[in-house]
Scaffold this motif. Structure first.
Motif, PDB file in Angstrom:
ATOM      1  N   UNK A 122       0.806  -1.226   0.000  1.00  0.00           N
ATOM      2  CA  UNK A 122       0.000   0.000   0.000  1.00  0.00           C
ATOM      3  C   UNK A 122       0.837   1.273   0.000  1.00  0.00           C
ATOM      4  N   UNK A 123       2.079   1.192   0.497  1.00  0.00           N
ATOM      5  CA  UNK A 123       2.895   2.403   0.644  1.00  0.00           C
ATOM      6  C   UNK A 123       3.775   2.693  -0.564  1.00  0.00           C
ATOM      7  N   UNK A 124       3.958   1.728  -1.461  1.00  0.00           N
ATOM      8  CA  UNK A 124       4.781   1.999  -2.642  1.00  0.00           C
ATOM      9  C   UNK A 124       4.104   3.061  -3.504  1.00  0.00           C
ATOM     10  N   UNK A 125       4.889   3.710  -4.341  1.00  0.00           N
ATOM     11  CA  UNK A 125       4.454   4.934  -5.009  1.00  0.00           C
ATOM     12  C   UNK A 125       3.135   4.804  -5.759  1.00  0.00           C
TER      13      UNK A 125
ATOM     14  N   UNK B 234       0.722   2.542  -5.605  1.00  0.00           N
ATOM     15  CA  UNK B 234      -0.408   2.207  -4.736  1.00  0.00           C
ATOM     16  C   UNK B 234      -0.806   3.398  -3.875  1.00  0.00           C
ATOM     17  N   UNK B 235       0.194   4.062  -3.292  1.00  0.00           N
ATOM     18  CA  UNK B 235      -0.091   5.211  -2.429  1.00  0.00           C
ATOM     19  C   UNK B 235      -0.788   6.324  -3.204  1.00  0.00           C
ATOM     20  N   UNK B 236      -0.379   6.546  -4.427  1.00  0.00           N
ATOM     21  CA  UNK B 236      -1.000   7.581  -5.249  1.00  0.00           C
ATOM     22  C   UNK B 236      -2.474   7.268  -5.513  1.00  0.00           C
ATOM     23  N   UNK B 237      -2.760   6.031  -5.879  1.00  0.00           N
ATOM     24  CA  UNK B 237      -4.148   5.639  -6.170  1.00  0.00           C
ATOM     25  C   UNK B 237      -5.023   5.718  -4.918  1.00  0.00           C
TER      26      UNK B 237
ATOM     27  N   UNK C 221     -14.299  10.687   0.163  1.00  0.00           N
ATOM     28  CA  UNK C 221     -14.694  11.225   1.465  1.00  0.00           C
ATOM     29  C   UNK C 221     -14.915  12.729   1.466  1.00  0.00           C
ATOM     30  N   UNK C 222     -14.303  13.439   0.504  1.00  0.00           N
ATOM     31  CA  UNK C 222     -14.321  14.913   0.472  1.00  0.00           C
ATOM     32  C   UNK C 222     -13.710  15.490   1.747  1.00  0.00           C
ATOM     33  N   UNK C 223     -12.811  14.758   2.347  1.00  0.00           N
ATOM     34  CA  UNK C 223     -12.121  15.204   3.558  1.00  0.00           C
ATOM     35  C   UNK C 223     -10.616  15.256   3.292  1.00  0.00           C
ATOM     36  N   UNK C 224      -9.959  16.275   3.839  1.00  0.00           N
ATOM     37  CA  UNK C 224      -8.517  16.375   3.690  1.00  0.00           C
ATOM     38  C   UNK C 224      -8.105  16.762   2.286  1.00  0.00           C
ATOM     39  N   UNK C 225      -6.838  16.526   1.974  1.00  0.00           N
ATOM     40  CA  UNK C 225      -6.310  16.831   0.648  1.00  0.00           C
ATOM     41  C   UNK C 225      -5.357  15.732   0.210  1.00  0.00           C
ATOM     42  N   UNK C 226      -4.986  15.770  -1.043  1.00  0.00           N
ATOM     43  CA  UNK C 226      -4.178  14.699  -1.618  1.00  0.00           C
ATOM     44  C   UNK C 226      -2.822  14.551  -0.929  1.00  0.00           C
ATOM     45  N   UNK C 227      -2.143  15.664  -0.691  1.00  0.00           N
ATOM     46  CA  UNK C 227      -0.805  15.577  -0.104  1.00  0.00           C
ATOM     47  C   UNK C 227      -0.838  14.975   1.302  1.00  0.00           C
ATOM     48  N   UNK C 228      -1.873  15.349   2.070  1.00  0.00           N
ATOM     49  CA  UNK C 228      -1.986  14.802   3.414  1.00  0.00           C
ATOM     50  C   UNK C 228      -2.278  13.310   3.400  1.00  0.00           C
TER      51      UNK C 228
ATOM     52  N   UNK D 219      -1.551  11.247   0.965  1.00  0.00           N
ATOM     53  CA  UNK D 219      -0.372  10.559   0.431  1.00  0.00           C
ATOM     54  C   UNK D 219       0.688  10.374   1.510  1.00  0.00           C
ATOM     55  N   UNK D 220       0.860  11.390   2.341  1.00  0.00           N
ATOM     56  CA  UNK D 220       1.846  11.298   3.421  1.00  0.00           C
ATOM     57  C   UNK D 220       1.471  10.201   4.408  1.00  0.00           C
TER      58      UNK D 220
END
Length: 361
Positions: A166-169, A171-174, A183-190, A192-193
């Protein structure tokens, strides 16, 4: 006047009589000035019931230019009425505008409405939902029997593989994109981190801990602690953290040679399925049963309660209601909801250093 001041109810009655006197006159301007607003609460018309009687569920049909028979709340009779147009009461001759017709929804209409909302699919009964969850728990229990014989090295290899899946690039991006979109919660960068770094940090916290066989030995007191699996863990995943919670709960479960059934929020069920599918695929590649990690694809309150009431240990993350449900399920449970986290400081720790770290949380 002194009598009126001493009796407020009398003043109210006099005001009411004055308004109705004006409405009875042919003075249209005065009638418009004092005409009471027609609110939904004032116009609850149910055939055969009294004015203002509550019903479980009602629906408002679309308006039409064809007149319908409507019961008047002033005189109790029925008169022809076209929605949105002035209505003349034959008995009182007072002009008013009636609200749209409200009718009680029949049970079969409720079922049809629910089926349409579900995309035309049949709605499972509580009995069917219960049987479904019990079937998942049974599958997870069979997989856990296999994991019970794993060595420490095999367990640690499995949880490394789960995190990496799940953490590889890619998978994490998807996962991050789907979590934000669904969910309409948070943002992509958060997101992804959390999926790429927080899951790895959680892995590093437990990877060197012993969880198989003898984990502690006190020779002076002749005490030996031997790790034993709990069994099937029922994990609740919230909509606020759908990307990291399933992975972290899964690796902690399998670290102790347990299996886990994850019930997500209905708002993030697609994200949970994506994560669970990746972890199950990783388990198969590593030669382990896929059913060590199972997700509930179509979550519901009934399914969540059945899971908490029949698993061997509940891990509930969410609001106060779900935490309360876990603690009142009759099964051992650990819950965390809204509020301050409980922090336990071991007697061997540096208290001053721990206090500083606590302030930064």
């Amino acid at each position: 006047m002194d009598f009126v001041k001493a009796h407020p109810g009398v003043a109210t009655a006099l005001a009411y009589l004055a308004v109705n006197s004006i409405l009875d006159d042919d003075n249209e301007e005065g009638a418009e000035q004092f005409k009471p607003a027609a609110t939904d609460d004032e116009f609850l018309y149910h055939d055969g019931s009294e004015r203002g009687e509550e019903n479980e569920e009602v629906q408002r049909p679309e308006g039409s230019l064809e007149p319908v028979e409507k019961r008047c709340y002033k005189c109790g009779d029925t008169h022809p009425y076209i929605r949105g147009q002035p209505f003349e009461c034959k008995t009182t001759t007072k002009k008013s505008v009636l609200s749209p017709q409200i009718r009680v929804q029949k049970p079969q209409e409720k079922a049809q409405k629910a089926e349409i909302k579900a995309g035309g699919k049949n709605i499972p009964t509580p009995e069917e939902e219960t049987a479904y969850v019990l079937g998942l728990i049974s599958r997870a229990r069979e997989a856990q029997k296999v994991a019970e014989g794993y060595s420490q090295e095999e367990v640690d290899r499995l949880i490394r593989g789960l995190v990496w899946s799940c953490a590889k690039d890619d998978s994490a991006d998807a996962i991050a994109q789907l979590a934000v979109a669904e969910s309409s919660l948070g943002n992509y960068s958060g997101k992804l981190t959390k999926i790429s770094k927080k899951t790895r940090a959680a892995l590093m916290d437990i990877i060197n801990d012993k969880s198989v066989g003898v984990i502690e030995e006190d020779t002076e007191r002749c005490i030996v602690k031997i790790a034993k699996p709990v069994g099937v863990i029922g994990a609740i995943s919230p909509s606020t953290n759908p990307e990291a919670t399933p992975v972290i709960k899964a690796i902690n479960a399998i670290k102790g040679r347990n299996s886990v059934v994850i019930s997500p929020s209905s708002k993030t069920k697609k994200t949970n399925k994506l994560i669970v599918d990746k972890m199950r695929e990783a388990l198969v590649k590593m030669g382990a049963p896929a059913d060590l990690v199972i997700g509930i694809d179509q979550p519901s309150r009934v399914k969540t309660n059945v899971l908490l009431q029949n698993c061997d240990l509940g891990l509930a993350t969410g609001g106060s209601a779900i935490v309360k449900a876990a603690y009142s399920s009759g099964r051992p449970a650990l819950g965390v909801g809204v509020g301050n986290a409980v922090i336990v400081v071991d007697e061997t720790a540096n208290v001053e250093d721990a206090a500083k770290k606590d302030q930064n949380l």
